[in-house]
Design a protein around this motif. Sequence first.
Motif, short mmCIF file in Angstrom:
data_model
loop_
_atom_site.label_atom_id
_atom_site.label_comp_id
_atom_site.label_asym_id
_atom_site.label_seq_id
_atom_site.Cartn_x
_atom_site.Cartn_y
_atom_site.Cartn_z
N LEU A 7 0.91 -1.10 -0.04
CA LEU A 7 -0.06 -0.04 -0.03
C LEU A 7 0.81 1.22 -0.04
O LEU A 7 1.57 1.45 1.03
CB LEU A 7 -0.89 0.05 1.18
CG LEU A 7 -1.78 1.11 1.17
CD1 LEU A 7 -2.81 1.07 0.17
CD2 LEU A 7 -2.60 1.21 2.78
N CYS A 8 0.81 1.94 -0.99
CA CYS A 8 1.65 3.15 -1.23
C CYS A 8 1.37 4.27 -1.68
O CYS A 8 0.01 4.40 -2.23
CB CYS A 8 2.75 2.80 -2.55
SG CYS A 8 3.46 0.93 -2.53
N GLU A 9 1.81 5.34 -1.32
CA GLU A 9 1.29 6.51 -1.62
C GLU A 9 1.93 7.28 -2.67
O GLU A 9 3.15 7.17 -3.31
CB GLU A 9 1.90 7.83 -0.35
CG GLU A 9 1.40 9.16 -0.65
CD GLU A 9 1.92 10.21 0.37
OE1 GLU A 9 3.19 10.49 0.20
OE2 GLU A 9 1.05 10.58 1.38
N ASP A 109 -2.50 10.18 -2.26
CA ASP A 109 -2.82 9.45 -1.29
C ASP A 109 -2.59 7.96 -1.46
O ASP A 109 -1.51 7.87 -2.35
CB ASP A 109 -4.71 9.31 -1.21
CG ASP A 109 -5.33 9.08 0.12
OD1 ASP A 109 -4.51 8.14 0.84
OD2 ASP A 109 -6.28 9.48 0.51
N THR A 110 -3.19 6.91 -0.87
CA THR A 110 -2.52 5.49 -1.09
C THR A 110 -3.20 4.64 -2.21
O THR A 110 -4.51 4.99 -2.52
CB THR A 110 -2.77 4.77 0.42
OG1 THR A 110 -4.18 4.91 0.65
CG2 THR A 110 -1.84 5.35 1.28
N VAL A 111 -2.41 4.05 -3.04
CA VAL A 111 -3.06 2.84 -3.89
C VAL A 111 -2.48 1.60 -3.69
O VAL A 111 -1.35 1.50 -3.14
CB VAL A 111 -2.84 3.34 -5.27
CG1 VAL A 111 -3.69 4.61 -5.35
CG2 VAL A 111 -1.36 3.38 -5.71
N ALA A 112 -2.99 0.53 -4.17
CA ALA A 112 -2.43 -0.78 -4.17
C ALA A 112 -2.79 -1.41 -5.34
O ALA A 112 -3.71 -1.04 -6.07
CB ALA A 112 -2.88 -1.61 -2.88
N ARG A 118 -5.83 -1.00 -10.24
CA ARG A 118 -5.66 -0.20 -8.97
C ARG A 118 -6.74 0.01 -8.06
O ARG A 118 -7.85 -0.13 -8.56
CB ARG A 118 -5.20 1.12 -9.40
CG ARG A 118 -3.83 1.10 -10.04
CD ARG A 118 -2.69 1.12 -8.93
NE ARG A 118 -1.50 1.03 -9.75
CZ ARG A 118 -0.16 1.17 -9.13
NH1 ARG A 118 -0.22 0.81 -7.83
NH2 ARG A 118 0.80 1.39 -9.72
N ALA A 119 -6.39 -0.23 -6.98
CA ALA A 119 -7.50 -0.07 -5.71
C ALA A 119 -6.86 0.96 -4.81
O ALA A 119 -5.63 1.00 -4.61
CB ALA A 119 -7.71 -1.44 -5.13
N GLY A 120 -7.58 1.76 -3.86
CA GLY A 120 -7.15 2.43 -2.90
C GLY A 120 -7.97 3.69 -2.85
O GLY A 120 -8.60 4.18 -3.81
N GLN A 121 -7.71 4.35 -1.84
CA GLN A 121 -8.44 5.81 -1.64
C GLN A 121 -8.04 7.00 -2.54
O GLN A 121 -8.75 7.75 -2.84
CB GLN A 121 -8.19 6.33 -0.35
CG GLN A 121 -9.22 7.39 0.29
CD GLN A 121 -10.75 7.05 0.20
OE1 GLN A 121 -11.07 5.91 0.43
NE2 GLN A 121 -11.47 7.78 -0.32
N CYS A 253 4.13 -2.48 -6.73
CA CYS A 253 3.11 -1.62 -6.32
C CYS A 253 2.46 -1.12 -7.87
O CYS A 253 1.80 -0.33 -7.68
CB CYS A 253 3.51 -0.58 -5.39
SG CYS A 253 2.03 -0.06 -4.52
#
Length: 253
Positions: A7-9, A109-112, A118-121, A253
């Motif tokens: 989970l990375c920014e 913000d973060t993604v994975a 891609r998923a994440g906020q 990532c």
Amino acid sequence: MLEPPPLCERFVLGVDVEKYSDRNVRRQLSIQRALDRLLSQAAEAAGLDRGLWECEPGGDGELAVLPDGVDLIAIVRRFVDQVELLLADHNADHSPEMRMRLRLAMHVDTVARGALGRAGQALITLSRLLGSGPVREALAGAADANLALIVSESVYRKAVLSELGGLRPGQFREVRVDLPAKRFDEMAYIYIPGHEVKPEKSSYIPASPPKPEERSRRPSAAGKSVLNIVSADTIHMPGSVFGFSEHGPNDDC
């Protein structure tokens, strides 16, 4: 048990063409080609490699996850200025049916990485900002503008408040993006090149120089587009491993 993905920014960017669905298919295809070419030219002129962006086309625009270590000033200032410059030339050379006006959104913000993409906020927030009422209304209210940019509070803090590369807080208007059905309620900031917002009004008006007595209170160059800036000042994202390195993408990532 499967290990969770990193989970990375990351910095994410969204672009959307105003009134794209009003065009027929032939014109939509022409606009897609023109937009793709314009974004690549703007990125190159700003010192960015769009070939390293992970892009998710959407017909009327795209969502992109940018590589680790992106220069925030290059993307928030120089890229936006180059898009504005190229849009102005494009729109001057084309009929109203083929002119493009763009909404741009930016967030950090973060993604994975997932099985289907891609998923994440980061991408959720980006989509909310890009399609929000405030940025749509801002562009619609500035008939002579080519684009409207909306940035999240995190981008505003990390880049705009630095005042590097010609960025000034006074160029941006704070807005609230409240979407109860999506359980989304966040502050954001809107900028339209060549325009400024008077606090007591809801629409954009052409920027004008401040009065002498106001110069000490207002940021310099407030509301004005600064084109073709070349600056040694840069701000880079934290060096989190996010699928890219100086050699290109990897599978982490």
